[in-house]
Design a protein around this motif. Sequence first.
Motif, PDB file in Angstrom:
ATOM      1  N   GLN A   1      -5.914   9.631  12.637  1.00 11.85           N
ATOM      2  CA  GLN A   1      -6.490   9.747  11.299  1.00 11.85           C
ATOM      3  C   GLN A   1      -5.616  10.620  10.392  1.00 11.85           C
ATOM      4  OE1 GLN A   1     -10.550  11.036  12.357  1.00 11.85           O
ATOM      5  NE2 GLN A   1     -11.287   9.136  11.422  1.00 11.85           N
ATOM      6  N   ALA A   2      -5.013  11.651  10.964  1.00 12.77           N
ATOM      7  CA  ALA A   2      -4.152  12.511  10.156  1.00 12.77           C
ATOM      8  C   ALA A   2      -2.965  11.726   9.601  1.00 12.77           C
ATOM      9  CB  ALA A   2      -3.654  13.694  10.990  1.00 12.77           C
ATOM     10  N   PHE A   3      -2.409  10.814  10.407  1.00  9.61           N
ATOM     11  CA  PHE A   3      -1.308   9.970   9.941  1.00  9.61           C
ATOM     12  C   PHE A   3      -1.755   9.114   8.766  1.00  9.61           C
ATOM     13  CE2 PHE A   3       2.160   9.428  13.376  1.00  9.61           C
ATOM     14  CZ  PHE A   3       2.145  10.788  13.646  1.00  9.61           C
ATOM     15  N   LEU A   4      -2.932   8.529   8.882  1.00  5.54           N
ATOM     16  CA  LEU A   4      -3.412   7.639   7.825  1.00  5.54           C
ATOM     17  C   LEU A   4      -3.694   8.403   6.541  1.00  5.54           C
ATOM     18  CD1 LEU A   4      -5.770   5.393   9.989  1.00  5.54           C
ATOM     19  CD2 LEU A   4      -3.497   4.814   9.107  1.00  5.54           C
ATOM     20  N   ALA A   5      -4.183   9.630   6.662  1.00  5.01           N
ATOM     21  CA  ALA A   5      -4.409  10.448   5.471  1.00  5.01           C
ATOM     22  C   ALA A   5      -3.084  10.766   4.785  1.00  5.01           C
ATOM     23  CB  ALA A   5      -5.132  11.734   5.854  1.00  5.01           C
ATOM     24  N   GLN A   6      -2.084  11.138   5.580  1.00  2.00           N
ATOM     25  CA  GLN A   6      -0.770  11.438   5.017  1.00  2.00           C
ATOM     26  C   GLN A   6      -0.115  10.188   4.442  1.00  2.00           C
ATOM     27  OE1 GLN A   6       0.985  13.330   8.457  1.00  2.00           O
ATOM     28  NE2 GLN A   6      -0.668  14.846   8.452  1.00  2.00           N
ATOM     29  N   GLN A   7      -0.408   9.019   5.034  1.00  3.76           N
ATOM     30  CA  GLN A   7       0.109   7.773   4.477  1.00  3.76           C
ATOM     31  C   GLN A   7      -0.427   7.545   3.068  1.00  3.76           C
ATOM     32  OE1 GLN A   7      -1.420   4.114   6.101  1.00  3.76           O
ATOM     33  NE2 GLN A   7       0.520   3.019   5.798  1.00  3.76           N
ATOM     34  N   GLN A   8      -1.675   7.920   2.829  1.00  2.00           N
ATOM     35  CA  GLN A   8      -2.230   7.764   1.483  1.00  2.00           C
ATOM     36  C   GLN A   8      -1.507   8.658   0.481  1.00  2.00           C
ATOM     37  OE1 GLN A   8      -4.555   5.430   0.558  1.00  2.00           O
ATOM     38  NE2 GLN A   8      -4.114   4.755   2.655  1.00  2.00           N
ATOM     39  N   VAL A   9      -1.104   9.831   0.915  1.00  4.27           N
ATOM     40  CA  VAL A   9      -0.321  10.713   0.047  1.00  4.27           C
ATOM     41  C   VAL A   9       1.019  10.059  -0.273  1.00  4.27           C
ATOM     42  CG1 VAL A   9       0.866  12.935  -0.088  1.00  4.27           C
ATOM     43  CG2 VAL A   9      -1.456  12.812   0.868  1.00  4.27           C
ATOM     44  N   LEU A  10       1.680   9.508   0.746  1.00  3.59           N
ATOM     45  CA  LEU A  10       2.985   8.890   0.527  1.00  3.59           C
ATOM     46  C   LEU A  10       2.873   7.630  -0.335  1.00  3.59           C
ATOM     47  CD1 LEU A  10       4.565   9.354   4.068  1.00  3.59           C
ATOM     48  CD2 LEU A  10       5.046  10.650   1.983  1.00  3.59           C
ATOM     49  N   LYS A  11       1.808   6.874  -0.167  1.00  4.70           N
ATOM     50  CA  LYS A  11       1.593   5.706  -1.030  1.00  4.70           C
ATOM     51  C   LYS A  11       1.393   6.129  -2.481  1.00  4.70           C
ATOM     52  CE  LYS A  11      -0.287   2.224   2.153  1.00  4.70           C
ATOM     53  NZ  LYS A  11      -1.480   1.405   2.503  1.00  4.70           N
ATOM     54  N   THR A  12       0.706   7.239  -2.668  1.00  2.00           N
ATOM     55  CA  THR A  12       0.526   7.761  -4.023  1.00  2.00           C
ATOM     56  C   THR A  12       1.871   8.118  -4.639  1.00  2.00           C
ATOM     57  OG1 THR A  12      -1.672   8.609  -3.462  1.00  2.00           O
ATOM     58  CG2 THR A  12      -0.584   9.569  -5.393  1.00  2.00           C
ATOM     59  N   VAL A  13       2.756   8.705  -3.850  1.00  3.50           N
ATOM     60  CA  VAL A  13       4.104   9.031  -4.333  1.00  3.50           C
ATOM     61  C   VAL A  13       4.838   7.759  -4.741  1.00  3.50           C
ATOM     62  CG1 VAL A  13       6.343   9.991  -3.687  1.00  3.50           C
ATOM     63  CG2 VAL A  13       4.252  11.147  -2.960  1.00  3.50           C
ATOM     64  N   GLN A  14       4.790   6.744  -3.908  1.00  4.40           N
ATOM     65  CA  GLN A  14       5.482   5.486  -4.223  1.00  4.40           C
ATOM     66  C   GLN A  14       4.942   4.823  -5.483  1.00  4.40           C
ATOM     67  OE1 GLN A  14       5.285   3.326  -0.353  1.00  4.40           O
ATOM     68  NE2 GLN A  14       7.452   2.922  -0.683  1.00  4.40           N
ATOM     69  N   GLN A  15       3.641   4.830  -5.615  1.00  5.30           N
ATOM     70  CA  GLN A  15       3.034   4.172  -6.773  1.00  5.30           C
ATOM     71  C   GLN A  15       3.289   4.938  -8.062  1.00  5.30           C
ATOM     72  OE1 GLN A  15      -1.006   3.943  -5.411  1.00  5.30           O
ATOM     73  NE2 GLN A  15      -0.593   2.262  -3.983  1.00  5.30           N
ATOM     74  N   ALA A  16       3.280   6.254  -7.973  1.00  2.73           N
ATOM     75  CA  ALA A  16       3.470   7.067  -9.177  1.00  2.73           C
ATOM     76  C   ALA A  16       4.927   7.132  -9.602  1.00  2.73           C
ATOM     77  CB  ALA A  16       2.944   8.488  -8.937  1.00  2.73           C
ATOM     78  N   LEU A  17       5.846   6.961  -8.643  1.00  2.00           N
ATOM     79  CA  LEU A  17       7.276   7.136  -8.909  1.00  2.00           C
ATOM     80  C   LEU A  17       8.059   5.914  -8.443  1.00  2.00           C
ATOM     81  CD1 LEU A  17       7.640  10.809  -7.571  1.00  2.00           C
ATOM     82  CD2 LEU A  17       7.257  10.096  -9.945  1.00  2.00           C
ATOM     83  N   PRO A  18       8.054   4.829  -9.206  1.00  2.00           N
ATOM     84  CA  PRO A  18       8.845   3.650  -8.818  1.00  2.00           C
ATOM     85  C   PRO A  18      10.319   4.030  -8.641  1.00  2.00           C
ATOM     86  CG  PRO A  18       7.362   3.128 -10.635  1.00  2.00           C
ATOM     87  CD  PRO A  18       7.309   4.619 -10.456  1.00  2.00           C
ATOM     88  N   GLY A  19      10.913   3.513  -7.566  1.00  2.00           N
ATOM     89  CA  GLY A  19      12.319   3.805  -7.304  1.00  2.00           C
ATOM     90  C   GLY A  19      12.560   5.162  -6.678  1.00  2.00           C
ATOM     91  N   VAL A  20      11.520   5.798  -6.131  1.00  2.00           N
ATOM     92  CA  VAL A  20      11.642   7.162  -5.627  1.00  2.00           C
ATOM     93  C   VAL A  20      12.583   7.236  -4.424  1.00  2.00           C
ATOM     94  CG1 VAL A  20       9.642   6.978  -4.059  1.00  2.00           C
ATOM     95  CG2 VAL A  20      10.340   9.221  -4.970  1.00  2.00           C
ATOM     96  N   ILE A  21      13.318   8.346  -4.358  1.00  2.80           N
ATOM     97  CA  ILE A  21      14.116   8.719  -3.194  1.00  2.80           C
ATOM     98  C   ILE A  21      13.439   9.925  -2.571  1.00  2.80           C
ATOM     99  CG2 ILE A  21      16.338   9.633  -2.404  1.00  2.80           C
ATOM    100  CD1 ILE A  21      17.604   8.156  -4.818  1.00  2.80           C
ATOM    101  N   ILE A  22      13.177   9.873  -1.253  1.00  2.93           N
ATOM    102  CA  ILE A  22      12.488  10.965  -0.575  1.00  2.93           C
ATOM    103  C   ILE A  22      13.419  11.558   0.478  1.00  2.93           C
ATOM    104  CG2 ILE A  22      10.512  11.632   0.838  1.00  2.93           C
ATOM    105  CD1 ILE A  22       8.903   9.430  -0.475  1.00  2.93           C
ATOM    106  N   ALA A  23      13.775  12.819   0.274  1.00  2.00           N
ATOM    107  CA  ALA A  23      14.557  13.579   1.237  1.00  2.00           C
ATOM    108  C   ALA A  23      13.612  14.496   1.981  1.00  2.00           C
ATOM    109  CB  ALA A  23      15.650  14.384   0.532  1.00  2.00           C
TER     110      ALA A  23
END
Length: 539
Positions: A354-376
């Motif tokens: 469940q912790a993975f899935l919660a963190q996945q929602q955070v990462l999806k939010t990053v992708q949706q809010a920032l098209p073309g994002v680079i994550i280091a």
Amino acid sequence: MKTCGEVLVELLEAYGVDTVFGIPGVHTVELYRGLPNTGIRHVTPRHEQGAGFMADGHARVTGKPGVCFIITGPGMTNIATAMAQAYADSVPMLVISSVNHRHELGLGGGRLHELPGQRELMSGVSAFSHTLMRPDELPAVLARAFAIFSGARPRPVHIEIPLDVITAPADHLSRRIAALPSRPAPAAGAIDRAARLLRGAEKPVLLLGGGCADAAGAAQRLAEALDAPTLLTINAKGVLPPGHPLSLGSNQSLEPVRALVRDADLVLAIGTELGETDYDVVFDGGFDIPGKLIRIDIDAEQLSRNFTADLAILGDAGESITALLNALGDGTLERRGSERTAAVLEQLNRDWPQAFLAQQQVLKTVQQALPGVIIAGDSTQPVYSGNHLFEAAEPRTWFNSSTGYGTLGYGLPAAIGAKLARPERPVVALIGDGGIQFTLPELASAVEAGAPIIVLLWNNSGYGEIKRYMVNRDIPAIGVDIYTPDFATIARGFGCNAVAARSLEQLSEQLQAAAAADRPTLIEIREDADFIAALALNT
């Protein structure tokens, strides 16, 4: 009269270098004399390790070598960790350092910054380490370095220049750069044999590594031509587009994927070292390839490491994939690839923590809010879960230090290097509260360099992953509950914006505002925040 140091920067510019990371010191100032006469930008980190990580991030998004100017002695020992991370992940980096005068080398006289055997020390984290004993060696040594970056497995190169050589006359040196080698093509006979084996396979599996990052289109065509379930290493994320029906992501350490590989009659591995941090992050030795194995790699030695191949092909990933496609001809070999992939994904999706899935929602939010994002990323919990669940839109946009050498403190300076290389793209440093304290002063470097990165700080008040590891093994949790400072106040003191996210909706707004800002923004997410707990319960 121009010195060796002045000619050096002219040659670097001729080879296409546009940025150098370094902290000037009394032993390197002569390297800086000629910089104003070039178009090379100098960026000053707050620590030499930060310089190396910035060069690494710059190199990962461009594919070109990141370059550093580093002082003798402590500068070199400081950057060694960054070089080791780049070495482990096959990242091109050119580290140019000073060293004591030629007549002082090896004497142990207690000179400033003196190291016994500096070149030998750095040779362990570089493709080669060379002491430039005469200015006349400079063009050939640089040509050798850029030949490796261009035509071989890319790794750091170290060139040290004695103080009296840096200032020696060098006007007579040619400024003509060497012709760079093309990447090696595979032997035609080996490709024909591979094509025959692939045509005869009934249940093939394709393993793609970071060596395929610049051959994404061809790699996708090969996966589709073979109709083979495909696994990507972390540095190969984005080689197949999100949601591709043959993509199993980077889940080689999980049992449903391992079972698929064990059941395969043929595995084709391209541009991957088949290393532990991609294939066995649970450290149980459980990844196995009992069927036939074809390996393609640009490094001849790597072809004999970790797994013994039935057919080993030396060649660049892109060149080899193109040759394989030509040898296979038109059409698709029907192997129920999408069906086999979907069956494994169904098993995986039933078992995500469940912790993975919660963190996945955070990462999806990053992708949706920032098209073309680079994550280091650093070594932190959302990075670990993202390595499994995050689907990068394209190669060279998701990378982190949990692979290979596995250092902490990488994410922040690497994001700065990436942003300087790709100023038009939003760049996020995904890092934990423990890791950021390794390189926290680099926030000042980001402000000074005009690199408005977004620092997404996952705060669990300590070394949370190590604490879980200790508790699960009934080991006393010593040294992991560390003091947590007020990161927002510190960030503002460095000249950054700082906010805290308390919902996904607020996070999305904060990310968009940060992407439009003229300075770095730190966005803090508490692991124990109510909305994170709610996400874990509702997924």
